[in-house]
Design a protein around this motif. Structure first.
Motif, short mmCIF file in Angstrom:
data_model
loop_
_atom_site.label_atom_id
_atom_site.label_comp_id
_atom_site.label_asym_id
_atom_site.label_seq_id
_atom_site.Cartn_x
_atom_site.Cartn_y
_atom_site.Cartn_z
N LEU A 183 -7.24 -3.25 5.07
CA LEU A 183 -7.90 -3.41 3.77
C LEU A 183 -8.01 -2.11 3.00
CD1 LEU A 183 -10.71 -6.04 4.46
CD2 LEU A 183 -8.29 -6.35 3.94
N GLY A 184 -7.38 -1.06 3.48
CA GLY A 184 -7.14 0.12 2.68
C GLY A 184 -8.21 1.20 2.69
N ARG A 185 -9.24 1.09 3.55
CA ARG A 185 -10.31 2.09 3.45
C ARG A 185 -9.86 3.47 3.92
NH1 ARG A 185 -15.72 1.90 1.82
NH2 ARG A 185 -16.36 4.09 1.61
N LEU A 186 -9.19 3.56 5.08
CA LEU A 186 -8.71 4.87 5.53
C LEU A 186 -7.73 5.45 4.51
CD1 LEU A 186 -8.44 7.18 7.57
CD2 LEU A 186 -6.71 5.81 8.77
N ALA A 187 -6.83 4.61 4.01
CA ALA A 187 -5.88 5.06 2.99
C ALA A 187 -6.61 5.60 1.76
CB ALA A 187 -4.96 3.92 2.59
N PHE A 188 -7.63 4.87 1.33
CA PHE A 188 -8.43 5.31 0.19
C PHE A 188 -9.12 6.64 0.47
CE2 PHE A 188 -12.85 5.48 -1.33
CZ PHE A 188 -12.66 5.54 -2.70
N GLU A 189 -9.71 6.80 1.65
CA GLU A 189 -10.42 8.04 1.98
C GLU A 189 -9.46 9.23 2.03
OE1 GLU A 189 -13.50 8.39 1.91
OE2 GLU A 189 -14.33 6.38 2.19
N ILE A 190 -8.25 9.01 2.52
CA ILE A 190 -7.26 10.09 2.56
C ILE A 190 -6.87 10.50 1.15
CG2 ILE A 190 -4.86 10.60 3.18
CD1 ILE A 190 -5.35 8.99 5.77
N CYS A 191 -6.65 9.53 0.28
CA CYS A 191 -6.35 9.84 -1.12
C CYS A 191 -7.55 10.50 -1.78
CB CYS A 191 -5.97 8.56 -1.85
SG CYS A 191 -5.44 8.82 -3.56
N ASN A 192 -8.73 10.03 -1.47
CA ASN A 192 -9.96 10.57 -2.06
C ASN A 192 -10.17 12.02 -1.64
OD1 ASN A 192 -12.09 9.89 -3.82
ND2 ASN A 192 -13.52 9.74 -2.11
N ALA A 193 -9.62 12.42 -0.48
CA ALA A 193 -9.71 13.81 -0.02
C ALA A 193 -8.66 14.70 -0.66
CB ALA A 193 -9.58 13.86 1.50
#
Length: 423
Positions: A183-193
């Motif tokens: 559901l994309g949370r880790l992907a989102f957090e990596i982009c957010n970093a």
């Protein structure tokens, strides 16, 4: 986000056939079947849940001896009122399912008036839509933060250590692949970093919901989800079964705008976050992905492999020399005994329920043969293929997986964590 060009995570159609070339999921018979089954499971969610969860229970309740029924219908039990409350919770979840369905039909250019795809869902697809909606608790509710931190926290910290010489403003030049993005949370957090991120997911259930949560929610805490409503076992209080959580806990578009300003990122998040659909072992072995990424992060993923060597070879192919592979997760081998759905099928928190599909529709994970290794053997196998193990903790804390912390049944993992560098 109104402009489709600015959406950060709409899945690209990069489904690959056996030769690795891209195919249209609607033109390939097997892809079409799997997509239609996923869409149909979202369509059926409301009716199927009302029937299986409350209607059948009402029938059983009204079959009780009248004296027993009278006791249970009155306070403090009030079972008919409980079933009414569960029906209301089902309707809230179904609102999400039907929103996701509408977006999916539009994404794939399917006429909403067509009924060609009606009836395509199997019982397994219905299990997946229920577990995918429940997974919103883990990935996108404030109440699931402890589960996320136990997994995303070590991965993000290790990623930052690996690139500690890169300033946050320049992280956008570092490309990270997230297989099994869910559901994309880790992907989102990596982009957010600050990193450039590409997620990959084989499950249409997961892709459809991640597209909605990342691109189409109207604000933080804008949608209600009842993660535990469909299960009646192991609750200490009825209110726990009927717990409501609000998703998303942060609004992705707003949060990415904020982080871009805070990091003074050279490239905006919308330009460095994308998703691909398809078999990891097919798509990322293509020549165009050779030495394409600075890092690969896998979270609760490698145990979905029947043949772990295929995963290792794919990671090695798409990593740049000196690139890092960061992994965290247990070893609940999904193909143990030959069946991807066999393990922990009696528990509601097994990763095999999360929609991380083990489809045989592509050559990669559908190849014949399988094996299971212990953690120490996994690490040695990674080393055998030319990686240097930089960090390794055989147990890094405890992590639940879509786990109600107040439930009388607790399934907790003690995941392994390691970082390997491609030589």
């Amino acid at each position: 986000m109104d402009d489709m060009d600015e959406q950060m995570s709409t899945p690209r159609e990069e489904v690959a056939d056996e030769e690795g070339s891209e195919i249209d999921p609607l033109s390939d018979p097997e892809e079409r079947r799997v997509l239609f089954a996923a869409l149909d499971s979202f369509r059926q969610y409301r009716q199927a849940a009302h029937y299986n969860i409350t209607h059948l229970r009402r029938q059983s309740f009204y079959s009780l001896p009248s004296t027993h029924m009278e006791i249970l219908a009155s306070e403090p039990f009030s079972l008919p009122k409980t079933l009414d409350a569960v029906d209301a919770a089902i309707d809230a979840n179904a609102d999400i399912a039907e929103t996701v369905l509408a977006l999916g039909l539009d994404m794939y250019g399917i006429d909403p008036e067509s009924t060609d795809w009606h009836g395509a869902a199997t019982s397994q697809d219905m299990d997946k839509v229920r577990s995918t909606i429940r997974q919103l608790y883990r990935d996108w509710a404030a109440e699931g933060a402890s589960e996320r931190e136990a997994c995303c926290g070590p991965i993000l910290a290790s990623l930052n250590r690996a690139f500690e010489d890169i300033s946050p403003a320049k992280r956008s030049h570092m490309s990270v692949l997230v297989p099994g993005a869910g559901l994309g949370r880790l992907a989102f957090e990596i982009c957010n970093a600050g990193y450039a991120m590409e997620g990959n997911e084989i499950s249409y259930h997961q892709l459809l919901v991640s597209n909605w949560i990342l691109n189409y929610t109207s604000g933080p805490r804008s949608q209600s989800v009842y993660p535990w409503a469909l299960g009646f076992s192991n609750h200490t209080r009825r209110s726990h079964q009927l717990q409501k959580v609000q998703v998303p806990d942060v609004w992705p578009s707003e949060e990415l705008d904020r982080s871009c300003k805070d990091l003074e990122a050279e490239l905006h998040a919308y330009q460095r976050m994308s998703m691909s659909s398809g078999d990891f072992c097919v798509l990322y072995k293509e020549p165009r992905y050779e030495a394409a990424f600075d890092a690969v992060t896998t979270c609760f993923f490698i145990d979905t492999a029947p043949n772990l060597i295929a995963y290792i070879e794919t990671v090695k192919h798409c990593l740049k020399p000196g690139g890092v592979w960061i992994n965290l997760g247990p070893l609940l081998w999904h193909f143990e005994g030959g069946s991807p759905e066999k393990k922990n099928s009696s528990t509601s928190s097994s990763p095999s329920e999360t929609g991380r599909e083990n489809q045989t529709r592509n050559r990669g994970i559908g190849e014949s043969g399988s094996f299971e290794l212990a953690d120490e053997e996994v690490v040695k196998l990674v080393e055998h293929f030319g990686f240097q193990i930089v960090e390794h903790e055989s147990v890094v804390g405890e992590a639940g997986y879509i786990q109600d912390p107040r439930s009388m049944l607790q399934n907790m993992y003690k995941p392994s964590f390691w970082m390997a560098r491609k030589q």
